[in-house]
Design an enzyme around this catalytic site. Sequence first.
Site, PDB file in Angstrom:
ATOM      1  N   ASP A  24       0.872  -1.174   0.000  1.00  0.00           N
ATOM      2  CA  ASP A  24       0.000   0.000   0.000  1.00  0.00           C
ATOM      3  C   ASP A  24       0.910   1.224   0.000  1.00  0.00           C
ATOM      4  O   ASP A  24       1.429   1.613   1.051  1.00  0.00           O
ATOM      5  CB  ASP A  24      -0.915   0.002   1.232  1.00  0.00           C
ATOM      6  CG  ASP A  24      -1.752   1.283   1.291  1.00  0.00           C
ATOM      7  OD1 ASP A  24      -2.686   1.358   2.096  1.00  0.00           O
ATOM      8  OD2 ASP A  24      -1.443   2.233   0.533  1.00  0.00           O
ATOM      9  N   HIS A 139      -5.328  12.095  13.566  1.00  0.00           N
ATOM     10  CA  HIS A 139      -6.372  12.014  12.533  1.00  0.00           C
ATOM     11  C   HIS A 139      -7.554  11.158  12.971  1.00  0.00           C
ATOM     12  O   HIS A 139      -8.624  11.226  12.369  1.00  0.00           O
ATOM     13  CB  HIS A 139      -5.809  11.413  11.242  1.00  0.00           C
ATOM     14  CG  HIS A 139      -4.735  12.216  10.614  1.00  0.00           C
ATOM     15  ND1 HIS A 139      -4.893  13.521  10.204  1.00  0.00           N
ATOM     16  CD2 HIS A 139      -3.440  11.913  10.359  1.00  0.00           C
ATOM     17  CE1 HIS A 139      -3.759  13.979   9.693  1.00  0.00           C
ATOM     18  NE2 HIS A 139      -2.864  13.022   9.781  1.00  0.00           N
ATOM     19  N   ASP A 176       2.766  18.802  13.360  1.00  0.00           N
ATOM     20  CA  ASP A 176       2.800  17.802  12.285  1.00  0.00           C
ATOM     21  C   ASP A 176       2.389  18.506  10.984  1.00  0.00           C
ATOM     22  O   ASP A 176       1.649  19.493  11.017  1.00  0.00           O
ATOM     23  CB  ASP A 176       1.791  16.695  12.632  1.00  0.00           C
ATOM     24  CG  ASP A 176       1.862  15.525  11.666  1.00  0.00           C
ATOM     25  OD1 ASP A 176       2.356  14.473  12.047  1.00  0.00           O
ATOM     26  OD2 ASP A 176       1.421  15.701  10.508  1.00  0.00           O
ATOM     27  N   HIS A 178       0.482  17.472   8.697  1.00  0.00           N
ATOM     28  CA  HIS A 178      -0.902  17.181   8.291  1.00  0.00           C
ATOM     29  C   HIS A 178      -1.879  17.789   9.298  1.00  0.00           C
ATOM     30  O   HIS A 178      -1.549  17.904  10.476  1.00  0.00           O
ATOM     31  CB  HIS A 178      -1.139  15.669   8.246  1.00  0.00           C
ATOM     32  CG  HIS A 178      -0.273  14.949   7.273  1.00  0.00           C
ATOM     33  ND1 HIS A 178       0.951  14.408   7.640  1.00  0.00           N
ATOM     34  CD2 HIS A 178      -0.417  14.691   5.947  1.00  0.00           C
ATOM     35  CE1 HIS A 178       1.510  13.828   6.596  1.00  0.00           C
ATOM     36  NE2 HIS A 178       0.713  13.992   5.540  1.00  0.00           N
ATOM     37  N   ASP A 269       7.055  15.308  10.265  1.00  0.00           N
ATOM     38  CA  ASP A 269       6.999  15.295   8.805  1.00  0.00           C
ATOM     39  C   ASP A 269       6.929  16.722   8.269  1.00  0.00           C
ATOM     40  O   ASP A 269       6.915  16.943   7.076  1.00  0.00           O
ATOM     41  CB  ASP A 269       5.814  14.453   8.312  1.00  0.00           C
ATOM     42  CG  ASP A 269       4.553  14.689   9.130  1.00  0.00           C
ATOM     43  OD1 ASP A 269       3.619  13.859   9.046  1.00  0.00           O
ATOM     44  OD2 ASP A 269       4.473  15.703   9.859  1.00  0.00           O
ATOM     45  N   TYR A 309       8.593  10.757   8.636  1.00  0.00           N
ATOM     46  CA  TYR A 309       8.837   9.552   7.836  1.00  0.00           C
ATOM     47  C   TYR A 309      10.205   9.509   7.195  1.00  0.00           C
ATOM     48  O   TYR A 309      10.574   8.510   6.588  1.00  0.00           O
ATOM     49  CB  TYR A 309       7.713   9.408   6.794  1.00  0.00           C
ATOM     50  CG  TYR A 309       6.385   9.457   7.478  1.00  0.00           C
ATOM     51  CD1 TYR A 309       5.618  10.628   7.510  1.00  0.00           C
ATOM     52  CD2 TYR A 309       5.938   8.368   8.223  1.00  0.00           C
ATOM     53  CE1 TYR A 309       4.445  10.694   8.231  1.00  0.00           C
ATOM     54  CE2 TYR A 309       4.757   8.424   8.944  1.00  0.00           C
ATOM     55  CZ  TYR A 309       4.025   9.584   8.937  1.00  0.00           C
ATOM     56  OH  TYR A 309       2.858   9.662   9.672  1.00  0.00           O
TER      57      TYR A 309
END
Length: 686
Positions: A24, A139, A176, A178, A269, A309
């Site tokens: 994935d 999230h 972060d 995101h 990230d 990451y």
Amino acid sequence: PAMASGTALIYDDEMTSYKLLWDDPECDIEVPERLLSSYEQLKHYHLVERCIHVPVREGTEEEIMLVHSSEYLEVVKSTQTMNEEELRRVSENYDAVYFHPNTYRCAKLAVGATLQLVDSVMSGKVCNGMALVRPPGHHSQRNAANGFCVFNNVAIAAQYAKRRYGLQRILIVDWDVHHGQGIQYVFEEDPSVLYYSWHRYEHQQFWPLLRESDYDAVGQGKGKGFNLNVPWNKVGMGNSDYLAAFFHVLLPVAFEFVPELILVSSGYDSGIGDPEGQMTATPECFAHLTHFLMQLANGRVCAVLEGGYHLKSLSESVCMTVKTLLRDPLPQISGEMAPCLSAVESIQNVRAAHKPYWKCLMYEEATPLHNLSTKSQQMMEAELIQTSTHPTAKQVVGTTNSDEAIKTDRFLESHMKKILFPVPPVKTASAIVSKVDAHLLPISVQVEMEMNAQELKTLVSAFDAELVKEEKALLSLQNVLAVLDKILKKKVCNGIAESSVASVSTTFALKHCFDFGLQRVLCIVVGDMDLELDLDDGKILLMNICQKQQTEKTNSKYHISLNWKEDAGRNNFFCAVLGFILPVAYSYQPDLMIIVIGPNRSLGVNAISLLTCLLQGLAESRILVVIQDTEIKLVQSVAKALSGVSTPDFGAYAPAFQENFLEIKRLRDQLQQEWKMLRCSVKDWI
Ligand SMILES: CC(O)(O)NCCCCN
Ligand SMILES: [Zn+2]
């Protein structure tokens, strides 16, 4: 109030026992090595042994249901016994997340680790700490896993802290890259939890592609004003963009909010080299962000890992965070201190959207720029071309292909050597020479042995022979130069010296700095004092904070007078520090700072201590404070601020007088071309 001491580190390698079992491409970056390499790097820098180890535990079902429904909890529980086929099917019910038979166990440990950190801080066992956990949390939602997240660790921690410790004001800072929409949904109607997030957005073209991630999502109902989104509409954002978002959005609001606890959704990230973020902020930036948060809530900061990451970038940034929580001197921030047009547009928009809710923003422009004028649009395109040739942005902005990642590794290796190794871990201590009894001072403060008189006499007579005659002045000079010498030779980080002739002592100190080879000294004078200085060559940036209008002095790039009227009890000087002094100081990048406290000063002890605390991010935390002997009662609280044993109690927030705000705006408009960190609106952008 005295602050607890010590930094907790919460980690257990059992949280590395789940991983992606099939192909994935969206999820394959979330690997167990994220924790292993971070922990190895912490050991490499001898940081693990300096922390207080707190064991993990499992979050209980009751704790998990502070945020999640029992139905969702049962779904996650049921994955423990599934085979790969079933795991894939469950995973496909959600956006960008995968399950493994150990996911449930690890997700409970991530919750438990986070709550252990909150308990350690709230009980006073430690002052602050970091929980290295996976799966991340920000999230995940009441009924859904999302974006590698299963249980919302930080949201659960906020609900837990409210209930267990009766907290009424919790600040969540999500750095972060995101948007933590899961946290926003939980608290958007809750005025007791202020959620601040920046995130890659690109006008809703970047994951999770949500309209409600934009700057105009300010909260709902009673929660209006308590949700701050800073969308980044371009990649390549760096140190100066992040610091500007702190100076001009988060920090003024956070100081007004007066939080009792800080939770950090600490994702890396947003750092350089990360394939998801494509940003360029370097690891030391997280040291500075952490440092600012430590000045709030009496230092009670709980950092909880979210994303990150690029293993090298992640590990270095985790180390920078922990090093700062341990109160080590901060490394110099690198890169040009000028936020880009797109960042300033986002900053201006979120400030305008929150103007109705925060007094510190009440004098801001009302209109958010939904669409820039064509001229600024062209400027932005032009700037894009220019930044895309910018080596750092271009060279190391992460991509998943390996040779790029290797290039980033090499960049980070060389970069970290530059900022870490020349700065030996100087003891964060203060040298002090004053009549104040040593027992009144924090233990970390050394009482300075006097410089030997002969050595000093030669030093002084080299500058100004007739001064040598006056005994008292000579002694003062001796104090100042003795303490300065220890700072310059990196025996201590900072120091205080009392002087009967503060202005003359400062002049000598500055000369000594330049003889020592320093290039730039920031000199902040509080109160009325006439310093005869040569300000043309930029080696000194003199900032005078004074009461009366300095009519004769017009502000120039290197000589700034800030008129500040503060009356006792009202505590609002931080608007000037955050909105003006820090941006100028960060733009200048001094090698050392000298704060001179003279007679009839307009600032109270709180404001001076706050200034001392917030400036410690600069010049590797090297600050010399020269105090006129008439102001001797300040010594104790300034010594505390310098040695970091307590964040000064800033008292309840009171809005600054309008003329103070207008003074900051006037100075900002006048100097923002010279000192670009002052920029917080795109008007007059040339
Ligand atoms: C924790 C996190 O924010 O790093 N997760 C990112 C998921 C990205 C999916 N495309
Ligand atoms: Zn992320």
